[in-house]
Design a protein around this motif. Structure first.
Motif, PDB file in Angstrom:
ATOM      1  N   VAL A  55       0.708  -1.241  -0.051  1.00 26.47           N
ATOM      2  CA  VAL A  55      -0.070   0.102   0.192  1.00 26.47           C
ATOM      3  C   VAL A  55       1.045   1.339   0.072  1.00 26.47           C
ATOM      4  O   VAL A  55       0.620   2.315  -0.699  1.00 26.47           O
TER       5      VAL A  55
ATOM      6  N   ILE B 216       0.724   4.385  -2.526  1.00 28.01           N
ATOM      7  CA  ILE B 216       0.599   5.896  -2.235  1.00 28.01           C
ATOM      8  C   ILE B 216       1.364   6.589  -2.571  1.00 28.01           C
ATOM      9  O   ILE B 216       1.256   7.749  -3.154  1.00 28.01           O
ATOM     10  N   ASN B 217       2.856   6.426  -2.188  1.00 23.16           N
ATOM     11  CA  ASN B 217       3.939   7.062  -2.966  1.00 23.16           C
ATOM     12  C   ASN B 217       3.997   7.085  -4.413  1.00 23.16           C
ATOM     13  O   ASN B 217       4.370   8.352  -4.797  1.00 23.16           O
TER      14      ASN B 217
ATOM     15  N   TYR C  22       1.423   9.817  -5.684  1.00 24.55           N
ATOM     16  CA  TYR C  22       1.553  10.899  -5.165  1.00 24.55           C
ATOM     17  C   TYR C  22       2.664  11.415  -6.091  1.00 24.55           C
ATOM     18  O   TYR C  22       2.510  12.446  -6.876  1.00 24.55           O
TER      19      TYR C  22
ATOM     20  N   MET D  84       2.615  11.964   4.226  1.00 28.42           N
ATOM     21  CA  MET D  84       2.141  11.058   3.222  1.00 28.42           C
ATOM     22  C   MET D  84       1.031  10.330   4.071  1.00 28.42           C
ATOM     23  O   MET D  84       1.080  10.066   4.956  1.00 28.42           O
ATOM     24  N   ALA D  85      -0.149   9.830   3.317  1.00 30.52           N
ATOM     25  CA  ALA D  85      -1.175   9.278   3.726  1.00 30.52           C
ATOM     26  C   ALA D  85      -0.749   7.928   4.416  1.00 30.52           C
ATOM     27  O   ALA D  85       0.300   7.246   3.931  1.00 30.52           O
TER      28      ALA D  85
ATOM     29  N   SER E 215      -1.922   3.859   5.892  1.00 29.74           N
ATOM     30  CA  SER E 215      -2.704   2.881   5.753  1.00 29.74           C
ATOM     31  C   SER E 215      -3.216   2.216   7.053  1.00 29.74           C
ATOM     32  O   SER E 215      -2.689   2.516   8.090  1.00 29.74           O
TER      33      SER E 215
ATOM     34  N   TYR F 292      -2.817  -0.609   7.597  1.00 30.20           N
ATOM     35  CA  TYR F 292      -1.937  -1.582   7.901  1.00 30.20           C
ATOM     36  C   TYR F 292      -0.496  -1.059   8.758  1.00 30.20           C
ATOM     37  O   TYR F 292       0.369  -1.769   9.044  1.00 30.20           O
TER      38      TYR F 292
END
Ligand SMILES: Nc1nc2c(ncn2[C@H]2C[C@H](O)[C@@H](COP(=O)(O)OP(=O)(O)OP(=O)(O)O)O2)c(=O)[nH]1
Ligand SMILES: Nc1nc2c(ncn2[C@H]2C[C@H](O)[C@@H](COP(=O)(O)OP(=O)(O)OP(=O)(O)O)O2)c(=O)[nH]1
Ligand SMILES: Nc1nc2c(ncn2[C@H]2C[C@H](O)[C@@H](COP(=O)(O)OP(=O)(O)OP(=O)(O)O)O2)c(=O)[nH]1
Ligand SMILES: Nc1nc2c(ncn2[C@H]2C[C@H](O)[C@@H](COP(=O)(O)OP(=O)(O)OP(=O)(O)O)O2)c(=O)[nH]1
Ligand SMILES: O=P(O)(O)OP(=O)(O)OP(=O)(O)O
Ligand SMILES: O=P(O)(O)OP(=O)(O)OP(=O)(O)O
Ligand SMILES: O=P(O)(O)OP(=O)(O)OP(=O)(O)O
Ligand SMILES: O=P(O)(O)OP(=O)(O)OP(=O)(O)O
Ligand SMILES: [Mg+2]
Ligand SMILES: [Mg+2]
Ligand SMILES: [Mg+2]
Ligand SMILES: [Mg+2]
Ligand SMILES: [Mg+2]
Ligand SMILES: [Mg+2]
Ligand SMILES: [Mg+2]
Ligand SMILES: [Mg+2]
Ligand SMILES: [Mg+2]
Ligand SMILES: [Mg+2]
Ligand SMILES: [Mg+2]
Ligand SMILES: [Mg+2]
Lengths: 257, 257, 257, 257
Positions: free
Chosen positions: A149, A153-154, A157, B1-2, B4, B6
């Motif tokens: 994940v 995400i990275n 972005y 950064m977002a 998760s 996890y």
């Protein structure tokens, strides 16, 4: 060999023995790769040569340490998972950890020019590493999912960011726009402004690289000249989604509920 | 950064914080260098090119980690001593240990051909490493003395052994003779049979290589064209005896009793 | 005795071995003694019976564990210092720690009525404990000073507080006044409002209780009827200041600079 | 409360955080109970008063620490199992371990005369304790089976031994005979020489004592005068076999395969 009276100092040594019955995960991560990637002009957001080099090093680690059955990597990092039952170095934390990161680094330097072509290595890159115990399959899968994940995400972005910058936005402006944008919003920017369908980007960039130790069928010739099929140990490379059950059902690497 | 869902798996991580006020010693040692040195035809008993390569790597480590104030190496190993007060990486065991061994290995591979000339590197060498706490000056000095005595013991043995083999003894016979011979006996063999005065052999072989962080006087030119002397931080290489007090009085690296 | 196939589970055990050459400090502290002291109507701010009971338990611990050479206690806690060289239970953390706290607790319950007279023990008190390594004399002295200063700070505060409350202030008001008052201010309140010179209060309340293992001269009768002086091992109780050098020069418990 | 410059010494403290997702087993064991049981004339091989006292202490521990869901005890020991998910004291090893053993010891002393009648407590008994992580149900069940089998092995041996001694054999002779006798042989001795059918001996002696946290139905009266059944949390005592699946199916304490 003869001993000396000083040898008692070995008694100060202490190496933690990692809990039995746990998956051991060794995560190697490049030190200051923000600077290293910039100094070596890695292409943005993903440099396929640099990623191929990382993958090569990880493959060599898996060949060397046969108790590793899966690994996942992205950016400047790779995570290696040892079987629960491994007795490598008596499960000694420092001994396993240092051996893995040293071997990985050695390959990174050795194969640099093979992958990076005429970009010279200006100085020595290095990696830190850690060993973490995961006591059950759920925790292990969550760990691997976390890394995948994070890769996604990275990458989402960074893909937006560098496209916006390439299109003329300042880095400050791009960052400002993205910080208030969720995942859907970023997909939307890519599609509407750059005509990029995120899901068609290379799987390696979106999902990272997974190395799986498995058996593949192989034709072998018998002395009498017949061919037959034998299962051969090998390490395969994939970029599949490992979060869903399908991956684990397909590869049968760990006991499933 | 977002983040998760996890991400909680990071809570399984655990890195021991090493006790404050202790010297931290990181010892790096080549993995299977018996085979590696043989595969790469290191000269026996000491290969000066290989030793110079090790010393180079150690110097680079000392340049990189400024809290290391002394190091000693021999054969396929190097020990690095960090100041008691170091707060490097919050004194985290795995983080320090992996960073040092990775950096050392990277340099070993990078500088191989610079030191080993036309001997090609057939495969990647690697090193393990460990971190040990020594809580006081006596223990630290005993540690360093242990390594230097070990260097001497091994070198005396190996020098006899390979001279005897070169002179026609079988390896079995040489080993058999040496196993019942004490230090004096080995000196005697060298002198009477090979006309070698052990104490005149290279200090690097007998004492190992010591790297000391110190200050040396340096002439600098002022804007007005005068020269004056400034003390400059540097790392010097020596092969002195570090067991006796003289060494410690000379270099003033640690508080003396 | 015969073994069973299940015995392998003992391999999951792991007890940290505490670093050699360090002072080991075991600090025992009453669990929820705020409630326990209130439920058992301890007098405020100091209950001399309860303190005497604590001191008795600590003495018994020192008699039992001969490697403890000094201890300091106050309120619901006691700290025991083991010699640097102790090999008690192979320096195993859990083994030492649990044995000390168990022995302390057993004595606390056993001697309760001896010290607390007709105050019945309503429920079982318990203690937690920890073991901490101190690698040198300075650190150890700072540790002990920390506990003694803490005793003083708490006692000065509590003495003011309960005198103010006894004189009619509400607890809220007393706390409010004290929170903005420094050490001098608190001495001033005691003197001007209650005619108490803090320094004349019992040393046990101001400095805590120190137990020192030492030798005292003892008269012994020889078979021929003469008396002579022998040095006898004993544990003495004192409430001296241990922060200044004088204490350490007097008792000669540890090497001094 | 005000701080002092010495407070930094708290930074030397270090308490291991036990791995998440693991069962934590705390085993308490009497120190030198060979001597203690003899000094207090425990009946042989089993003293039902002493065992009842141990069981009482264990019950109190389970009431106090609600994350313990099962415990097993025999002789001078008790093992307590915490839920995998427990966050008690942040899973700190020393804090949990010392709190449990202290509480157990306090109860042992407090309730001594209640169980041991007019046998006076001559000195303070104490216990050591340890915390062990078991990462899965199989390992946990093997642990508990280990303790129960051990109870059986010791009890069978001791029952034979003390019957033989009571019948006139010397202790040396009895030990000599038994050391060459397997389990069947010991049953045979009991039956043929002493007319004892081992399996009819008290279950507590053969299987130890198990405490299980469970829910039991309880009649409650409603305001309108009707009775209805409510499930109430409680700790029950049993001496069943916990090695076979039946026990675990019956009590449903942990996930079963
Ligand atoms: N342009 C480019 N940069 C990359 C690529 N792969 C990794 N990087 C860079 C981006 C990040 O700045 C950095 C990896 O992030 P990290 O969180 O590991 O930070 P960094 O290594 O700088 O610091 P660290 O020593 O790990 O704390 O490496 C790539 O393929 N292309
Ligand atoms: N011929 C030769 N051999 C050397 C030289 N320096 C080191 N070696 C070899 C001799 C030893 O067999 C080996 C170092 O001994 P170790 O005890 O470290 O053993 P090794 O590395 O084989 O195993 P290990 O993985 O450390 O347990 O390296 C050298 O300059 N010349
Ligand atoms: N009245 C009175 N109280 C005392 C005496 N000695 C100790 N106490 C009380 C005052 C404090 O509330 C408490 C000790 O403070 P702690 O910081 O150890 O707190 P407590 O034990 O409540 O919690 P803990 O379980 O240690 O975190 O015991 C005494 O002689 N008289
Ligand atoms: N007569 C008698 N003895 C018992 C009873 N329960 C325990 N004991 C004794 C028998 C054993 O000698 C001892 C328990 O064995 P351990 O292996 O725990 O040895 P011990 O406590 O002496 O040493 P340790 O400090 O635990 O290493 O306690 C009992 O009910 N009756
Ligand atoms: O490697 P050796 O045989 O010199 O001895 P060691 O380094 O103490 O052993 P290990 O590498 O297994 O810690
Ligand atoms: O390196 P970061 O910032 O991704 O985070 P981390 O790896 O958890 O931090 P550290 O390398 O200090 O353990
Ligand atoms: O006490 P023992 O002899 O039953 O065995 P142990 O408990 O494993 O030994 P220790 O108490 O020293 O951990
Ligand atoms: O118990 P406190 O609040 O005095 O502080 P502590 O002892 O450091 O806290 P803990 O008992 O949780 O270790
Ligand atoms: Mg990091
Ligand atoms: Mg990085
Ligand atoms: Mg990274
Ligand atoms: Mg080694
Ligand atoms: Mg080696
Ligand atoms: Mg070596
Ligand atoms: Mg506390
Ligand atoms: Mg308390
Ligand atoms: Mg307290
Ligand atoms: Mg024991
Ligand atoms: Mg016992
Ligand atoms: Mg026992």
């Amino acid at each position: 060999m003869a001993n000396s009276k000083y040898e008692y100092v070995k008694q100060y040594e202490h190496d933690e023995t990692l809990l039995r019955d746990c998956y051991l995960v060794c995560r190697v991560d490049g030190r200051s790769f923000h600077k290293f990637s910039s100094d070596h002009k890695f292409s943005k957001p993903n440099d396929d040569r640099a990623l191929a080099l990382m993958n090569r090093c990880a493959e060599e680690v898996m060949k060397q340490f046969s108790d590793i059955f899966i690994a996942i990597g992205m950016s400047d990092e790779f995570s290696f998972v040892f079987r629960k039952e491994t007795t490598l170095f008596g499960r000694r934390n420092n001994k396993i950890n240092s051996s893995v990161v040293s071997y990985f680094t050695g390959h990174y330097v050795l194969h640099w020019s093979e992958y990076m072509g005429d970009t010279p290595l200006q100085y020595v890159p290095s990696f830190d590493s850690r060993l973490v115990c995961y006591p059950n399959e759920t925790a292990l899968r969550h760990y691997l999912s976390w890394r995948q994940v994070d890769c996604h995400i990275n990458n989402l972005y960074n893909t937006c960011f560098w496209n916006m910058v390439a299109a003329g936005d300042s880095e400050v402006k791009a960052a400002n726009i993205l910080k208030d944008t969720d995942s859907g919003g970023k997909n939307e920017i890519l599609f509407s402004q750059f005509n990029i369908n995120y899901n068609t980007l290379p799987a390696m960039h979106r999902k990272g690289t997974i190395l799986v130790r498995t058996k593949v069928p192989q034709e072998v010739l018998t002395p009498t000249g017949e061919t037959h099929i034998r299962m051969k140990n090998t390490v395969i490379t994939t970029h599949e989604d490992l979060i869903s059950d399908a991956f684990w059902i397909k590869y049968q690497l760990i006991p499933l509920p």
